[in-house]
Structure formats: C-alpha cells, structure tokens
Design an enzyme around this catalytic site. Structure first.
Site, PDB file in Angstrom:
ATOM      1  N   PRO A  36     -18.240   1.849 101.896  1.00 37.01           N
ATOM      2  CA  PRO A  36     -18.698   2.112 103.269  1.00 37.01           C
ATOM      3  C   PRO A  36     -18.072   3.375 103.872  1.00 37.01           C
ATOM      4  O   PRO A  36     -18.531   3.855 104.900  1.00 37.01           O
ATOM      5  CB  PRO A  36     -18.291   0.852 104.046  1.00 37.01           C
ATOM      6  N   GLU A  53     -11.353  -5.566  99.903  1.00 34.18           N
ATOM      7  CA  GLU A  53     -11.229  -4.745 101.118  1.00 34.18           C
ATOM      8  C   GLU A  53     -11.361  -3.264 100.820  1.00 34.18           C
ATOM      9  O   GLU A  53     -11.532  -2.446 101.707  1.00 34.18           O
ATOM     10  CB  GLU A  53      -9.888  -4.998 101.809  1.00 34.18           C
ATOM     11  N   ARG A 113     -37.808   5.540  91.871  1.00 37.59           N
ATOM     12  CA  ARG A 113     -39.129   5.887  92.424  1.00 37.59           C
ATOM     13  C   ARG A 113     -39.446   7.367  92.238  1.00 37.59           C
ATOM     14  O   ARG A 113     -40.603   7.762  92.260  1.00 37.59           O
ATOM     15  CB  ARG A 113     -39.188   5.564  93.927  1.00 37.59           C
ATOM     16  N   ASP A 135     -44.585   8.870 101.296  1.00 35.44           N
ATOM     17  CA  ASP A 135     -43.636   7.901 101.839  1.00 35.44           C
ATOM     18  C   ASP A 135     -42.893   8.426 103.064  1.00 35.44           C
ATOM     19  O   ASP A 135     -42.702   9.620 103.206  1.00 35.44           O
ATOM     20  CB  ASP A 135     -42.561   7.560 100.801  1.00 35.44           C
TER      21      ASP A 135
HETATM   22 CL1  6GU Z   1     -21.610   1.202  99.307  1.00 34.65          CL
HETATM   23  N1  6GU Z   1     -20.241  -0.911 100.074  1.00 34.65           N
HETATM   24  C1  6GU Z   1     -19.894  -1.844 100.960  1.00 34.65           C
HETATM   25  N2  6GU Z   1     -18.993  -2.770 100.637  1.00 34.65           N
HETATM   26  N3  6GU Z   1     -20.415  -1.911 102.176  1.00 34.65           N
HETATM   27  C2  6GU Z   1     -21.333  -0.999 102.476  1.00 34.65           C
HETATM   28  C3  6GU Z   1     -21.751  -0.004 101.602  1.00 34.65           C
HETATM   29  C4  6GU Z   1     -21.166   0.014 100.380  1.00 34.65           C
HETATM   30  N4  6GU Z   1     -22.664   0.758 102.201  1.00 34.65           N
HETATM   31  C5  6GU Z   1     -22.807   0.241 103.404  1.00 34.65           C
HETATM   32  N5  6GU Z   1     -22.015  -0.813 103.590  1.00 34.65           N
END
Ligand code: 6GU
Length: 239
Positions: free
Chosen positions: A88, A115, A154, A169
């Site tokens: 994230p 985590e 795709r 798209d």
């Molecule tokens: Cl790549 N991993 C995690 N754990 N949460 C996320 C993500 C990735 N992308 C958005 N949220």
C-alpha cells in the site's frame, strides 16, 4: 506475457486464472503465471516467514532472508524483466503502468502480508519498485497481484477478442467510458437515447465522445486536468 508470483498463498491464484478471458489466455499460453511458495525458502521447522517488529508495536513483519532467497531463485531460473513488491506504500497502479509492464513481457510480483515487509528488501535494491492498487488496505498483496495480472493480460495481443474493445475501454485514452445500452429499447419507462437507434454512426461517435468527456469532467476532475483536449472535444463540451 509471463508472471512469477512470490506468495505464501499460491492457492489464491488457480481459480481466477482459470475462468473467462484470462482463463483462455492462460490455457492458450498467451499468459503464463507461475507461483513460488515463499515458505520453501525458509530453513526452520515451522517455515517461519514473519517475525515481531523491532521497536515494538502490533503486527508481524515479513522477514527479509526468505524473500531475498526467493527472489534470487526467481532471477536465476525465470529471467524476469522487473520485480515489483505489492504494497500500500507503493506507486499507484494505473492503465499507463499496466502498459509499461505489458511492454516488459515478464514480471515478478512479490506479495507482502502481515503489517509489512522488512524495509531492507527495498533499501537493498532487491525489488525494482513498490506498487499499490489504491488507497485502501488489503490483508496482503495477492488480490493486488491478481488485479495487475488481469489488467496487463488484457493488453497482450490476442487475449481480448476485439482489439478495439481494449482501445475503447475506460482509461485507455485517459477518459472514462461512455454509457452502454442494450435491448429492450424501453425498460420501466427508461428509454435508450434516441441517437443510438439512429444508425448515424458519425453522430453516435460524437455522442459517445461527448458522454465520455462529460462523465470524466463530472466524476474525475483529476483525470480531466491531465488531458489535452482537441478543438473537437472542446466544441463537444459547449452546452
Ligand atoms: Cl499492493 N497491498 C496491500 N496489503 N494493501 C493494498 C495494496 C497492496 N494496494 C492497495 N491496498
């Protein structure tokens, strides 16, 4: 296109890769996905891939040694153009990024869990970049890896039947897609826009382009700001 996925949950992948367009692409060999079980690169009896965090705090951290051993194995045996950690904290995945990856032809996707992963995986240059699929938290990178695999696939010629349906798209040209309608012509008092029934294809193309522009302006001003609109587009936006 080839994907190598490093994960503690290889069982996450078979069914999404077996259905629909992606299923056909995998079956025909246009897309190859191989999973590598991270636990195979541990050396203790419990195959431990995580540990407590230095400095304290809740949650476990993925250990760096099994990850680096797995990546060195992948590099030695699979020849991947790029190694990407799903996290994230990463760069936001988008259509432009998908095009870039599809151009590489092969990619290793590393799924974080818990985590986070020991930062030395990144500091040590063992991955080329970190990638996130959006501003929300998942339990791990597996769902994100599947999103990346499907989106890049795709763009592989032959995976989506009609080449033009990829070109049309949402996001392909930085715009949201126009609305679509099919039979019946009227449903509970809701009629299909007259122009779509007219048979005038130039007029229909103009209407669709205008709907794309209006939807993008209304819903995604961030996308709109990045566009350079043609004279024709500016005319279509006039009330
Ligand atoms: Cl790549 N991993 C995690 N754990 N949460 C996320 C993500 C990735 N992308 C958005 N949220």
């Amino acid at each position: 296109m080839r994907f190598v996925v490093v994960t503690i949950f290889p069982e996450f992948f078979p069914s999404p890769l077996a259905v629909g367009l992606l299923g056909k692409a995998v079956e025909s060999g246009l897309v190859q996905v191989e999973t590598v079980q991270l636990r195979d690169f541990t050396h203790d009896r419990h195959q431990t891939v995580d540990d407590t965090s230095f400095g304290g705090g809740p949650g476990m951290v993925m250990r760096v040694e099994p990850l680096v051993d797995a990546l060195e194995h992948v590099r030695a045996s699979h020849k991947v153009a790029r190694t990407v950690l799903l996290s994230p904290r990463g760069r936001r995945f988008d259509q432009a990024c998908a095009r870039e990856y599809a151009g590489h032809g092969s990619i290793c996707l590393v799924c974080g869990r818990y985590e986070g992963v020991d930062e030395r995986l990144i500091e040590g240059g063992f991955v080329d970049e970190e990638l996130s699929i959006g501003d929300y938290v998942l339990n791990g990178g597996e769902v994100a890896a599947l999103a990346v695999i499907e989106c890049c696939s795709r763009l592989v010629p032959g995976v989506v039947g009609k080449e033009e349906s990829v070109v049309q798209d949402s996001f392909f040209d930085g715009l949201l897609d126009h609305p679509h309608y099919t039979r019946p012509r009227e449903f509970r008092g809701l009629a299909v826009p007259e122009v779509l029934l007219s048979g005038n294809h130039a007029e229909i193309d103009r209407w669709r382009r205008r709907q794309s522009l209006l939807a993008t302006a209304a819903r995604r001003p961030d996308l709109m700001a990045r566009l350079t609109l043609s004279e024709d587009d500016l005319r279509l936006l006039q009330p």
